[in-house]
Design a protein around this motif. Structure first.
Motif, PDB file in Angstrom:
ATOM      1  N   GLN A  57       0.834  -1.197   0.000  1.00  0.00           N
ATOM      2  CA  GLN A  57       0.000   0.000   0.000  1.00  0.00           C
ATOM      3  C   GLN A  57       0.870   1.249   0.000  1.00  0.00           C
ATOM      4  O   GLN A  57       2.043   1.201   0.347  1.00  0.00           O
ATOM      5  CB  GLN A  57      -0.941   0.018   1.199  1.00  0.00           C
ATOM      6  CG  GLN A  57      -0.254   0.091   2.550  1.00  0.00           C
ATOM      7  CD  GLN A  57      -1.213  -0.146   3.703  1.00  0.00           C
ATOM      8  OE1 GLN A  57      -1.978  -1.105   3.699  1.00  0.00           O
ATOM      9  NE2 GLN A  57      -1.169   0.717   4.691  1.00  0.00           N
ATOM     10  N   TRP A 103     -13.472   3.837  -4.171  1.00  0.00           N
ATOM     11  CA  TRP A 103     -12.780   2.894  -5.054  1.00  0.00           C
ATOM     12  C   TRP A 103     -12.689   3.534  -6.426  1.00  0.00           C
ATOM     13  O   TRP A 103     -13.626   4.193  -6.873  1.00  0.00           O
ATOM     14  CB  TRP A 103     -13.524   1.561  -5.124  1.00  0.00           C
ATOM     15  CG  TRP A 103     -13.475   0.853  -3.811  1.00  0.00           C
ATOM     16  CD1 TRP A 103     -14.398   0.916  -2.802  1.00  0.00           C
ATOM     17  CD2 TRP A 103     -12.423   0.038  -3.323  1.00  0.00           C
ATOM     18  NE1 TRP A 103     -13.972   0.189  -1.726  1.00  0.00           N
ATOM     19  CE2 TRP A 103     -12.771  -0.371  -2.019  1.00  0.00           C
ATOM     20  CE3 TRP A 103     -11.211  -0.393  -3.857  1.00  0.00           C
ATOM     21  CZ2 TRP A 103     -11.964  -1.195  -1.248  1.00  0.00           C
ATOM     22  CZ3 TRP A 103     -10.410  -1.214  -3.094  1.00  0.00           C
ATOM     23  CH2 TRP A 103     -10.778  -1.606  -1.795  1.00  0.00           C
ATOM     24  N   ARG A 104     -11.547   3.357  -7.067  1.00  0.00           N
ATOM     25  CA  ARG A 104     -11.310   3.949  -8.379  1.00  0.00           C
ATOM     26  C   ARG A 104     -10.172   3.203  -9.062  1.00  0.00           C
ATOM     27  O   ARG A 104      -9.514   2.363  -8.448  1.00  0.00           O
ATOM     28  CB  ARG A 104     -10.970   5.426  -8.227  1.00  0.00           C
ATOM     29  CG  ARG A 104      -9.719   5.650  -7.372  1.00  0.00           C
ATOM     30  CD  ARG A 104      -9.278   7.089  -7.422  1.00  0.00           C
ATOM     31  NE  ARG A 104      -8.220   7.443  -6.506  1.00  0.00           N
ATOM     32  CZ  ARG A 104      -6.944   7.103  -6.608  1.00  0.00           C
ATOM     33  NH1 ARG A 104      -6.533   6.322  -7.580  1.00  0.00           N
ATOM     34  NH2 ARG A 104      -6.056   7.530  -5.722  1.00  0.00           N
ATOM     35  N   PRO A 106      -6.418   3.169 -10.323  1.00  0.00           N
ATOM     36  CA  PRO A 106      -5.224   3.855  -9.827  1.00  0.00           C
ATOM     37  C   PRO A 106      -4.620   4.763 -10.896  1.00  0.00           C
ATOM     38  O   PRO A 106      -4.834   4.565 -12.092  1.00  0.00           O
ATOM     39  CB  PRO A 106      -4.276   2.707  -9.492  1.00  0.00           C
ATOM     40  CG  PRO A 106      -4.710   1.597 -10.394  1.00  0.00           C
ATOM     41  CD  PRO A 106      -6.200   1.748 -10.552  1.00  0.00           C
ATOM     42  N   GLU A 110       0.641   5.357  -9.146  1.00  0.00           N
ATOM     43  CA  GLU A 110       0.241   4.369  -8.143  1.00  0.00           C
ATOM     44  C   GLU A 110       0.411   2.951  -8.682  1.00  0.00           C
ATOM     45  O   GLU A 110       0.912   2.064  -7.979  1.00  0.00           O
ATOM     46  CB  GLU A 110      -1.213   4.606  -7.728  1.00  0.00           C
ATOM     47  CG  GLU A 110      -1.416   5.881  -6.945  1.00  0.00           C
ATOM     48  CD  GLU A 110      -2.858   6.320  -6.842  1.00  0.00           C
ATOM     49  OE1 GLU A 110      -3.130   7.240  -6.038  1.00  0.00           O
ATOM     50  OE2 GLU A 110      -3.742   5.768  -7.545  1.00  0.00           O
ATOM     51  N   ALA A 122      -8.198   0.376  -7.204  1.00  0.00           N
ATOM     52  CA  ALA A 122      -7.562   0.710  -5.932  1.00  0.00           C
ATOM     53  C   ALA A 122      -8.597   1.328  -5.004  1.00  0.00           C
ATOM     54  O   ALA A 122      -9.458   2.092  -5.437  1.00  0.00           O
ATOM     55  CB  ALA A 122      -6.414   1.697  -6.141  1.00  0.00           C
ATOM     56  N   ARG A 124      -9.252   3.852  -1.876  1.00  0.00           N
ATOM     57  CA  ARG A 124      -8.631   5.054  -1.294  1.00  0.00           C
ATOM     58  C   ARG A 124      -9.333   5.318   0.035  1.00  0.00           C
ATOM     59  O   ARG A 124     -10.530   5.551   0.073  1.00  0.00           O
ATOM     60  CB  ARG A 124      -8.798   6.257  -2.207  1.00  0.00           C
ATOM     61  CG  ARG A 124      -8.214   7.547  -1.619  1.00  0.00           C
ATOM     62  CD  ARG A 124      -8.575   8.739  -2.515  1.00  0.00           C
ATOM     63  NE  ARG A 124      -8.246   9.997  -1.903  1.00  0.00           N
ATOM     64  CZ  ARG A 124      -9.005  10.645  -1.016  1.00  0.00           C
ATOM     65  NH1 ARG A 124     -10.155  10.145  -0.632  1.00  0.00           N
ATOM     66  NH2 ARG A 124      -8.616  11.804  -0.509  1.00  0.00           N
ATOM     67  N   ALA A 126      -9.318   7.765   3.206  1.00  0.00           N
ATOM     68  CA  ALA A 126      -8.855   9.016   3.807  1.00  0.00           C
ATOM     69  C   ALA A 126      -9.375   9.033   5.234  1.00  0.00           C
ATOM     70  O   ALA A 126     -10.574   9.152   5.472  1.00  0.00           O
ATOM     71  CB  ALA A 126      -9.371  10.223   3.025  1.00  0.00           C
ATOM     72  N   VAL A 141      -4.040   9.309   3.942  1.00  0.00           N
ATOM     73  CA  VAL A 141      -4.602   8.856   2.674  1.00  0.00           C
ATOM     74  C   VAL A 141      -3.830   7.617   2.252  1.00  0.00           C
ATOM     75  O   VAL A 141      -2.628   7.683   1.978  1.00  0.00           O
ATOM     76  CB  VAL A 141      -4.517   9.946   1.586  1.00  0.00           C
ATOM     77  CG1 VAL A 141      -5.074   9.427   0.265  1.00  0.00           C
ATOM     78  CG2 VAL A 141      -5.264  11.201   2.028  1.00  0.00           C
ATOM     79  N   ILE A 143      -3.647   4.216  -0.285  1.00  0.00           N
ATOM     80  CA  ILE A 143      -4.088   3.610  -1.533  1.00  0.00           C
ATOM     81  C   ILE A 143      -3.890   2.106  -1.393  1.00  0.00           C
ATOM     82  O   ILE A 143      -2.777   1.624  -1.143  1.00  0.00           O
ATOM     83  CB  ILE A 143      -3.292   4.161  -2.745  1.00  0.00           C
ATOM     84  CG1 ILE A 143      -3.404   5.686  -2.817  1.00  0.00           C
ATOM     85  CG2 ILE A 143      -3.759   3.494  -4.040  1.00  0.00           C
ATOM     86  CD1 ILE A 143      -4.812   6.222  -2.966  1.00  0.00           C
TER      87      ILE A 143
END
Length: 158
Positions: A57, A103-104, A106, A110, A122, A124, A126, A141, A143
């Protein structure tokens, strides 16, 4: 030992972190979490975290500079006692956290740092930490490669 090292060691693996530190403007994404203006400076501690030399990570921690300037947090060396302990020693006891999870796909950077296969999403996370006076003292933050993590929350029904 810090939380990451404890968790990795509990799995029978060897933890390792590569850290860098710098002072940057809070920016539009981080500033609201820390109740700062985007142009105000923050200390950031950036880490690539490994388990048995596999990148697991990425974690960037942002702190109000007036709290961490000159502390161990701004030294890139491992903080063996953990950053929460350093914050406590500085008079800011973490008492609650607020998590924002998305979620998105990367970014290219990344993907390269985490050695991700094409098409792997990935997570994310926060996490904003608040002290005993309800002041935001850190935004972490992280990932998380979607093929290497499970998020498990235990929530009381009370």
């Amino acid at each position: 030992r810090d939380t990451f090292a404890q968790q990795i060691e509990a799995q029978g693996k060897v933890p390792r972190q590569v850290s860098t530190t710098e002072v940057v403007p809070a920016g539009a994404e981080i500033a609201p979490h820390l109740a700062l203006r985007p142009d105000q400076s923050v200390g950031v501690r950036r880490r690539v975290m490994y388990a048995n030399d596999e990148p697991l990570q990425l974690g960037d921690s942002y702190y109000p500079l007036d709290i961490v300037d000159g502390s161990k947090i701004m030294d890139p060396a491992d903080v063996v006692e953990g950053t929460d302990q350093v914050l406590e020693d500085l008079g800011h006891i973490p008492t609650r956290y607020e998590d924002e999870i998305t979620w998105r796909m990367p970014t290219a950077e990344e993907s390269a740092k985490l050695r991700l296969a094409p098409g792997v999403p990935a997570g994310r996370l926060a996490r904003t930490s608040f002290d005993q006076h309800d002041r935001p003292i850190e935004v972490y933050v992280v990932i998380l490669p979607g093929d290497r993590h499970v998020l498990l929350y235990d929530v009381s029904a009370e």
